[in-house]
Design an enzyme around this catalytic site. Structure first.
Site, PDB file in Angstrom:
ATOM      1  N   MET A 255       0.828  -1.203   0.000  1.00  0.00           N
ATOM      2  CA  MET A 255       0.000   0.000   0.000  1.00  0.00           C
ATOM      3  C   MET A 255       0.865   1.256   0.000  1.00  0.00           C
ATOM      4  SD  MET A 255      -2.912   1.153   2.800  1.00  0.00           S
ATOM      5  CE  MET A 255      -1.689   1.489   4.090  1.00  0.00           C
ATOM      6  N   CYS A 256       0.371   2.298  -0.645  1.00  0.00           N
ATOM      7  CA  CYS A 256       0.965   3.632  -0.538  1.00  0.00           C
ATOM      8  C   CYS A 256      -0.187   4.631  -0.423  1.00  0.00           C
ATOM      9  CB  CYS A 256       1.879   3.929  -1.725  1.00  0.00           C
ATOM     10  SG  CYS A 256       1.031   4.061  -3.306  1.00  0.00           S
ATOM     11  N   LYS A 257       0.014   5.855  -0.867  1.00  0.00           N
ATOM     12  CA  LYS A 257      -1.050   6.859  -0.744  1.00  0.00           C
ATOM     13  C   LYS A 257      -2.178   6.609  -1.739  1.00  0.00           C
ATOM     14  CE  LYS A 257      -2.030  11.834  -0.877  1.00  0.00           C
ATOM     15  NZ  LYS A 257      -1.478  13.197  -1.065  1.00  0.00           N
ATOM     16  N   ILE A 284      -4.156   4.262   0.656  1.00  0.00           N
ATOM     17  CA  ILE A 284      -4.828   4.616   1.900  1.00  0.00           C
ATOM     18  C   ILE A 284      -5.839   5.742   1.695  1.00  0.00           C
ATOM     19  CG2 ILE A 284      -3.145   6.336   2.685  1.00  0.00           C
ATOM     20  CD1 ILE A 284      -3.477   5.042   5.524  1.00  0.00           C
TER      21      ILE A 284
END
Length: 298
Positions: A255-257, A284
């Site tokens: 996961m990242c932004k 996220i």
């Protein structure tokens, strides 16, 4: 021990670059993460485009006899951890290809090399010694390729071959002995709603490997429970021994932004032999908007 041989680019997946003399592969984009663990393949240099223009319809070389394929009892040099499933060419399927190329009129040498392989000699050594393709410096390893990247004759032979089965073909560049060493499917996306549902299961949280590749200042603003932090900017500090930190046999969720950086890392993990890698689609930020509005956005 892993060895860092490249840098990160904005491209989402590693890609193969063509060699001029054999030009088996069509021109593609520059590779992303070229972090390899010996003896993984290295991407070879870009040569002229003149060999990449597709079919050469006027060239009609003499037919090469093609009896039954050459089967190897074992292949010792390059054992990849990628998931094996030699049941056809699904969309997006990639294969790891090794080949040996000789001149089209050198049929005696070609027959001799086939016999050497049948007698148990290693194709790595034969490619390094006899191949006229620049990939000989990498023991004939062309890297990961997918449909549409290779000239048709080579592509047809490669994508029909079984794993570790040496087959032959002729292209406009000469006579090839090739084998598929491994295959893999593209990185899968997982939607944040599905991830949230899975995260309610304690067994999933115990078994799954959840990693967040955002930077520490981003983590301080918003985070999800259970995610280990592997900041992308600190890639050089955690990448060399990634298999001691994560198990390649277990599911990994990245996961990242918003999903871009995580896709880069997911593709790299897959190139290192991780069998089941998922990219959290939308990151996220999507999780906050679609699942839990209490998580801050930024």
């Amino acid at each position: 021990m892993f060895r860092v041989t490249g840098t990160l680019s904005a491209v989402s997946s590693p890609a193969v670059v063509a060699a001029s003399y054999s030009a088996v592969l069509r021109l593609s984009v520059t590779s992303t993460l070229a972090i390899v663990s010996p003896p993984n393949p290295r991407w070879f240099s870009t040569f002229s485009r003149s060999f990449l223009g597709g079919r050469i319809s006027s060239l009609r070389p003499p037919r090469v006899p093609s009896p039954c394929p050459i089967r190897l009892s074992g292949f010792s040099a390059l054992k990849m951890r990628a998931s094996f499933s030699s049941s056809g060419s699904s969309p997006g399927r990639e294969i790891l290809v090794q080949h040996l190329l000789v001149n089209g009129d050198d049929t005696e040498l070609f027959a001799e090399l086939q016999k050497k392989i049948l007698d148990g000699e290693d194709m790595n050594d034969l490619a390094a010694e006899y191949s006229i393709c620049p990939s000989k410096k990498d023991s004939g390893i062309l890297g990961w390729v997918k449909l549409g990247q290779m000239v048709p004759e080579f592509e047809e032979a490669a994508f029909k071959a079984e794993l570790n089965q040496v087959v032959r073909c002729r292209t406009q560049f000469g006579l090839h002995l090739l084998q598929v060493l491994s295959e893999r499917e593209p990185v899968k996306d997982i939607q944040v709603e599905e991830l949230h549902s899975k995260m309610q299961d304690p067994v999933f949280m115990d078994e799954a490997q959840l990693i967040d590749v955002r930077e520490p200042d981003e983590i301080a603003i918003a985070s999800l429970p259970g995610f280990k932090v592997f900041p992308l900017r600190q890639f050089g500090t955690w990448a060399p021994d990634i298999t001691s930190k994560l198990n390649p046999e277990k599911d990994v969720f990245v996961m990242c932004k918003v999903g871009g950086r995580s896709m880069q890392v997911a593709n790299w993990l897959q190139s290192q032999g991780f069998k089941s890698v998922y990219n959290v689609a939308g990151g996220i930020q999507a999780y906050s908007l679609k699942v839990d509005p209490s998580i801050p956005t930024y």
